[in-house]
Motif scaffolding. Structure first.
Motif, PDB file in Angstrom:
ATOM      1  N   LEU A   4       0.835  -1.195   0.000  1.00 42.74           N
ATOM      2  CA  LEU A   4       0.000   0.000   0.000  1.00 42.74           C
ATOM      3  C   LEU A   4       0.873   1.250   0.000  1.00 42.74           C
ATOM      4  CD1 LEU A   4      -2.611  -1.206   2.635  1.00 42.74           C
ATOM      5  CD2 LEU A   4      -2.937  -1.044   0.149  1.00 42.74           C
ATOM      6  N   PRO A   5       0.333   2.396  -0.386  1.00 45.37           N
ATOM      7  CA  PRO A   5       1.120   3.636  -0.336  1.00 45.37           C
ATOM      8  C   PRO A   5       1.693   3.867   1.055  1.00 45.37           C
ATOM      9  CG  PRO A   5      -0.923   3.987  -1.530  1.00 45.37           C
ATOM     10  CD  PRO A   5      -1.017   2.613  -0.950  1.00 45.37           C
ATOM     11  N   GLY A   6       2.980   4.260   1.102  1.00 47.71           N
ATOM     12  CA  GLY A   6       3.638   4.462   2.381  1.00 47.71           C
ATOM     13  C   GLY A   6       4.150   3.186   3.012  1.00 47.71           C
ATOM     14  N   VAL A   7       4.186   2.098   2.243  1.00 48.88           N
ATOM     15  CA  VAL A   7       4.620   0.809   2.786  1.00 48.88           C
ATOM     16  C   VAL A   7       6.029   0.922   3.378  1.00 48.88           C
ATOM     17  CG1 VAL A   7       5.591  -0.035   0.599  1.00 48.88           C
ATOM     18  CG2 VAL A   7       4.775  -1.671   2.314  1.00 48.88           C
ATOM     19  N   VAL A   8       6.246   0.223   4.475  1.00 48.89           N
ATOM     20  CA  VAL A   8       7.554   0.232   5.129  1.00 48.89           C
ATOM     21  C   VAL A   8       8.424  -0.834   4.465  1.00 48.89           C
ATOM     22  CG1 VAL A   8       8.781   0.059   7.317  1.00 48.89           C
ATOM     23  CG2 VAL A   8       6.428   0.926   7.266  1.00 48.89           C
ATOM     24  N   VAL A  32       6.161 -16.390  -4.007  1.00 45.75           N
ATOM     25  CA  VAL A  32       5.821 -15.094  -3.419  1.00 45.75           C
ATOM     26  C   VAL A  32       5.785 -14.027  -4.512  1.00 45.75           C
ATOM     27  CG1 VAL A  32       6.414 -13.400  -1.654  1.00 45.75           C
ATOM     28  CG2 VAL A  32       6.983 -15.811  -1.302  1.00 45.75           C
ATOM     29  N   VAL A  33       4.663 -13.313  -4.607  1.00 40.96           N
ATOM     30  CA  VAL A  33       4.544 -12.221  -5.571  1.00 40.96           C
ATOM     31  C   VAL A  33       4.035 -10.980  -4.843  1.00 40.96           C
ATOM     32  CG1 VAL A  33       4.115 -13.788  -7.500  1.00 40.96           C
ATOM     33  CG2 VAL A  33       2.185 -12.826  -6.234  1.00 40.96           C
ATOM     34  N   THR A  34       4.338  -9.819  -5.397  1.00 44.72           N
ATOM     35  CA  THR A  34       3.974  -8.551  -4.779  1.00 44.72           C
ATOM     36  C   THR A  34       3.107  -7.743  -5.735  1.00 44.72           C
ATOM     37  OG1 THR A  34       6.100  -8.541  -3.622  1.00 44.72           O
ATOM     38  CG2 THR A  34       4.870  -6.473  -3.663  1.00 44.72           C
ATOM     39  N   CYS A  35       2.075  -7.118  -5.191  1.00 42.58           N
ATOM     40  CA  CYS A  35       1.198  -6.303  -6.027  1.00 42.58           C
ATOM     41  C   CYS A  35       0.913  -4.985  -5.321  1.00 42.58           C
ATOM     42  CB  CYS A  35      -0.114  -7.036  -6.315  1.00 42.58           C
ATOM     43  SG  CYS A  35      -1.181  -7.257  -4.873  1.00 42.58           S
ATOM     44  N   SER A  36       0.393  -4.035  -6.077  1.00 41.60           N
ATOM     45  CA  SER A  36      -0.138  -2.799  -5.515  1.00 41.60           C
ATOM     46  C   SER A  36      -1.622  -2.748  -5.860  1.00 41.60           C
ATOM     47  CB  SER A  36       0.598  -1.589  -6.088  1.00 41.60           C
ATOM     48  OG  SER A  36       0.368  -1.476  -7.478  1.00 41.60           O
ATOM     49  N   VAL A  37      -2.292  -1.729  -5.386  1.00 35.80           N
ATOM     50  CA  VAL A  37      -3.729  -1.628  -5.644  1.00 35.80           C
ATOM     51  C   VAL A  37      -4.015  -1.566  -7.137  1.00 35.80           C
ATOM     52  CG1 VAL A  37      -5.746  -0.137  -5.368  1.00 35.80           C
ATOM     53  CG2 VAL A  37      -4.262  -0.602  -3.407  1.00 35.80           C
ATOM     54  N   ASP A  38      -3.228  -0.762  -7.867  1.00 41.03           N
ATOM     55  CA  ASP A  38      -3.500  -0.568  -9.298  1.00 41.03           C
ATOM     56  C   ASP A  38      -2.388  -1.072 -10.213  1.00 41.03           C
ATOM     57  OD1 ASP A  38      -1.523   1.245  -8.735  1.00 41.03           O
ATOM     58  OD2 ASP A  38      -2.702   3.036  -9.219  1.00 41.03           O
ATOM     59  N   GLY A  39      -1.373  -1.715  -9.654  1.00 39.73           N
ATOM     60  CA  GLY A  39      -0.267  -2.208 -10.465  1.00 39.73           C
ATOM     61  C   GLY A  39       0.805  -1.181 -10.730  1.00 39.73           C
ATOM     62  N   GLY A  40       0.593   0.049 -10.267  1.00 43.70           N
ATOM     63  CA  GLY A  40       1.566   1.110 -10.489  1.00 43.70           C
ATOM     64  C   GLY A  40       2.622   1.156  -9.405  1.00 43.70           C
ATOM     65  N   PRO A  41       3.633   2.015  -9.570  1.00 49.55           N
ATOM     66  CA  PRO A  41       4.683   2.168  -8.551  1.00 49.55           C
ATOM     67  C   PRO A  41       4.079   2.595  -7.217  1.00 49.55           C
ATOM     68  CG  PRO A  41       5.316   3.232 -10.605  1.00 49.55           C
ATOM     69  CD  PRO A  41       3.870   2.877 -10.746  1.00 49.55           C
ATOM     70  N   VAL A  42       4.749   2.224  -6.138  1.00 49.47           N
ATOM     71  CA  VAL A  42       4.278   2.543  -4.798  1.00 49.47           C
ATOM     72  C   VAL A  42       5.339   3.381  -4.092  1.00 49.47           C
ATOM     73  CG1 VAL A  42       3.546   1.598  -2.571  1.00 49.47           C
ATOM     74  CG2 VAL A  42       2.995   0.367  -4.684  1.00 49.47           C
ATOM     75  N   GLN A  43       4.937   4.535  -3.572  1.00 50.35           N
ATOM     76  CA  GLN A  43       5.835   5.353  -2.769  1.00 50.35           C
ATOM     77  C   GLN A  43       5.983   4.702  -1.399  1.00 50.35           C
ATOM     78  OE1 GLN A  43       7.705   8.161  -3.448  1.00 50.35           O
ATOM     79  NE2 GLN A  43       8.562   7.708  -1.424  1.00 50.35           N
ATOM     80  N   SER A  70       1.900   0.349   6.640  1.00 51.18           N
ATOM     81  CA  SER A  70       2.081   1.593   5.897  1.00 51.18           C
ATOM     82  C   SER A  70       2.174   2.747   6.882  1.00 51.18           C
ATOM     83  CB  SER A  70       0.898   1.819   4.950  1.00 51.18           C
ATOM     84  OG  SER A  70       0.866   3.157   4.492  1.00 51.18           O
ATOM     85  N   HIS A  71       3.003   3.720   6.575  1.00 50.13           N
ATOM     86  CA  HIS A  71       3.082   4.927   7.375  1.00 50.13           C
ATOM     87  C   HIS A  71       2.235   6.051   6.783  1.00 50.13           C
ATOM     88  CE1 HIS A  71       6.841   4.235  10.083  1.00 50.13           C
ATOM     89  NE2 HIS A  71       6.027   3.213  10.069  1.00 50.13           N
ATOM     90  N   ALA A 102      -1.305  -9.981   8.665  1.00 53.51           N
ATOM     91  CA  ALA A 102      -1.076  -8.538   8.770  1.00 53.51           C
ATOM     92  C   ALA A 102       0.114  -8.314   9.679  1.00 53.51           C
ATOM     93  CB  ALA A 102      -2.309  -7.827   9.317  1.00 53.51           C
ATOM     94  N   ILE A 103       1.083  -7.565   9.189  1.00 50.60           N
ATOM     95  CA  ILE A 103       2.273  -7.241   9.971  1.00 50.60           C
ATOM     96  C   ILE A 103       2.144  -5.813  10.502  1.00 50.60           C
ATOM     97  CG2 ILE A 103       4.787  -6.969   9.908  1.00 50.60           C
ATOM     98  CD1 ILE A 103       4.852  -9.001   7.623  1.00 50.60           C
ATOM     99  N   CYS A 104       2.359  -5.654  11.805  1.00 50.54           N
ATOM    100  CA  CYS A 104       2.357  -4.330  12.430  1.00 50.54           C
ATOM    101  C   CYS A 104       1.027  -3.612  12.165  1.00 50.54           C
ATOM    102  CB  CYS A 104       3.562  -3.538  11.932  1.00 50.54           C
ATOM    103  SG  CYS A 104       3.903  -2.016  12.835  1.00 50.54           S
ATOM    104  N   THR A 105       1.057  -2.407  11.605  1.00 44.07           N
ATOM    105  CA  THR A 105      -0.170  -1.650  11.392  1.00 44.07           C
ATOM    106  C   THR A 105      -0.985  -2.154  10.207  1.00 44.07           C
ATOM    107  OG1 THR A 105       1.036   0.011  10.103  1.00 44.07           O
ATOM    108  CG2 THR A 105       0.747   0.433  12.464  1.00 44.07           C
ATOM    109  N   GLY A 106      -0.527  -3.215   9.564  1.00 46.33           N
ATOM    110  CA  GLY A 106      -1.376  -3.871   8.575  1.00 46.33           C
ATOM    111  C   GLY A 106      -2.680  -4.341   9.199  1.00 46.33           C
ATOM    112  N   SER A 107      -2.680  -4.526  10.531  1.00 44.46           N
ATOM    113  CA  SER A 107      -3.899  -4.919  11.236  1.00 44.46           C
ATOM    114  C   SER A 107      -4.997  -3.869  11.082  1.00 44.46           C
ATOM    115  CB  SER A 107      -3.600  -5.135  12.725  1.00 44.46           C
ATOM    116  OG  SER A 107      -2.633  -6.146  12.912  1.00 44.46           O
ATOM    117  N   PHE A 108      -4.609  -2.591  10.992  1.00 50.00           N
ATOM    118  CA  PHE A 108      -5.596  -1.531  10.816  1.00 50.00           C
ATOM    119  C   PHE A 108      -6.370  -1.724   9.509  1.00 50.00           C
ATOM    120  CE2 PHE A 108      -3.101   0.341  14.091  1.00 50.00           C
ATOM    121  CZ  PHE A 108      -3.843   1.353  14.677  1.00 50.00           C
TER     122      PHE A 108
END
Length: 313
Positions: A4-8, A32-43, A70-71, A102-108
């Motif tokens: 997600l945006p702001g991922v640690v 193991v594969v990694t994705c974002s919400v829209d497939g675009g770069p993640v800050q 995410s922060h 969910a790791i850390c604040t991923g629980s939110f």
């Protein structure tokens, strides 16, 4: 993994490193594969972005989905606990019955999606109060390193994600595979205690010493009774000082710690040996097979026979 945006970056890298290193005879056990919400770069939380190969549709193919922290949670979840539409749509790609981590604040994120209502959950100790206030239906435990609630597992912050991933490997493939993955990453297969040992406290007087040496010694003496007096004498402390220091360092009492060590050792022997339940009970200091069966059922919900059948390496 859903970035997600702001991922640690540290926590994002943990599942790929731990699960990616789990193998038998050099054959990987996880893809193991990694994705974002829209497939675009993640800050990320740091001063760089990452490029991922997939959008959220790949979540529909996963057996396990990991949500790193995410922060930028305030941009994802508002002050009323409502989650951003795009993130909610991404989570809806996940098939029913998929295991969620969910790791850390991923629980939110899971809580905002209503997936933790009425269920226990962990998060970073510094965020536990906020998680509870924002989502009162969640049973927040601010002490543990991680919680395994079957199909949903949550962990405390940062390195607790390593503990969680190793636990999942242990659950999936047994202690031998998990221990090998831990050794490859130069981390312990299991850590003692909970988050309490990491919460900031005033530094105790130097003359109080520590209990780590005594804990290491006690772990080699599990086959016999160990009294609190004997533990304190080994640490060269009074019983009162030893008990206080022990709880400060581990987050639990000496008795609780010993019981956990004995049961962990029993589980290891169930996985790795042909010893009978009575023999394991004697070797681990649990006394009788009846006591071992009771302790294991209370902790895992299964009998020694069922546990051995499920986790035998």
């Amino acid at each position: 993994m859903l970035a997600l945006p702001g991922v640690v970056p540290f926590e994002l890298a943990i599942p790929a490193r731990i699960f990616g290193g789990a193998a038998v005879a050099d054959d990987p056990l996880y893809d193991v594969v990694t994705c974002s919400v829209d497939g675009g770069p993640v800050q990320t939380h740091d001063d760089y972005s990452i490029t991922v190969p997939y959008d959220a549709s790949v979540l529909a193919t996963a057996d396990t989905v990991v949500i790193p922290p995410s922060h930028m949670l305030r941009a994802i979840i508002d002050s009323d606990g409502l989650i951003e539409d795009a993130v909610l749509r991404a989570l809806k790609e996940i098939r029913p019955g998929t295991r969620l981590l969910a790791i850390c604040t991923g629980s939110f994120v899971l809580a905002a999606a209503g997936l933790l209502d009425g269920r226990p959950a962990a998060t970073h100790w510094a965020e536990a109060e906020q998680l509870q206030e924002l989502f009162p239906a969640v049973q927040v435990d601010p002490v543990v390193l991680f919680i395994d609630d079957g199909d949903i597992l949550t962990s405390a912050g940062a390195a607790a994600g390593i503990d969680l991933c190793l636990h999942v490997i242990r659950r999936d493939h047994g202690s031998a595979v998990a221990s090998a993955a831990a050794r490859a990453c130069v981390v312990p297969p299991r850590r003692d205690g909970g988050q309490a040992q990491y919460v900031p406290r005033p530094i105790p007087p130097a003359q109080d010493g520590g209990t780590a040496v005594t804990r290491a010694w006690a772990a080699e003496q599990l086959g016999r009774p160990l009294s609190l007096v004997e533990l304190a004498e080994h640490a060269r402390m009074s019983v009162r000082t030893f008990t206080r220091r022990f709880r400060a360092e581990t987050g639990v009492s000496p008795g609780t710690w010993l019981a956990t060590q004995r049961l962990d050792y029993a589980r290891q022997l169930l996985e790795d040996t042909d010893l009978t339940v009575d023999q394991i009970a004697g070797r681990t200091g649990l006394g009788t097979g009846t006591n071992l069966r009771q302790q294991l059922r209370e902790t895992t919900g299964v009998s020694p026979t069922a546990y051995r059948r499920a986790f035998r390496t």
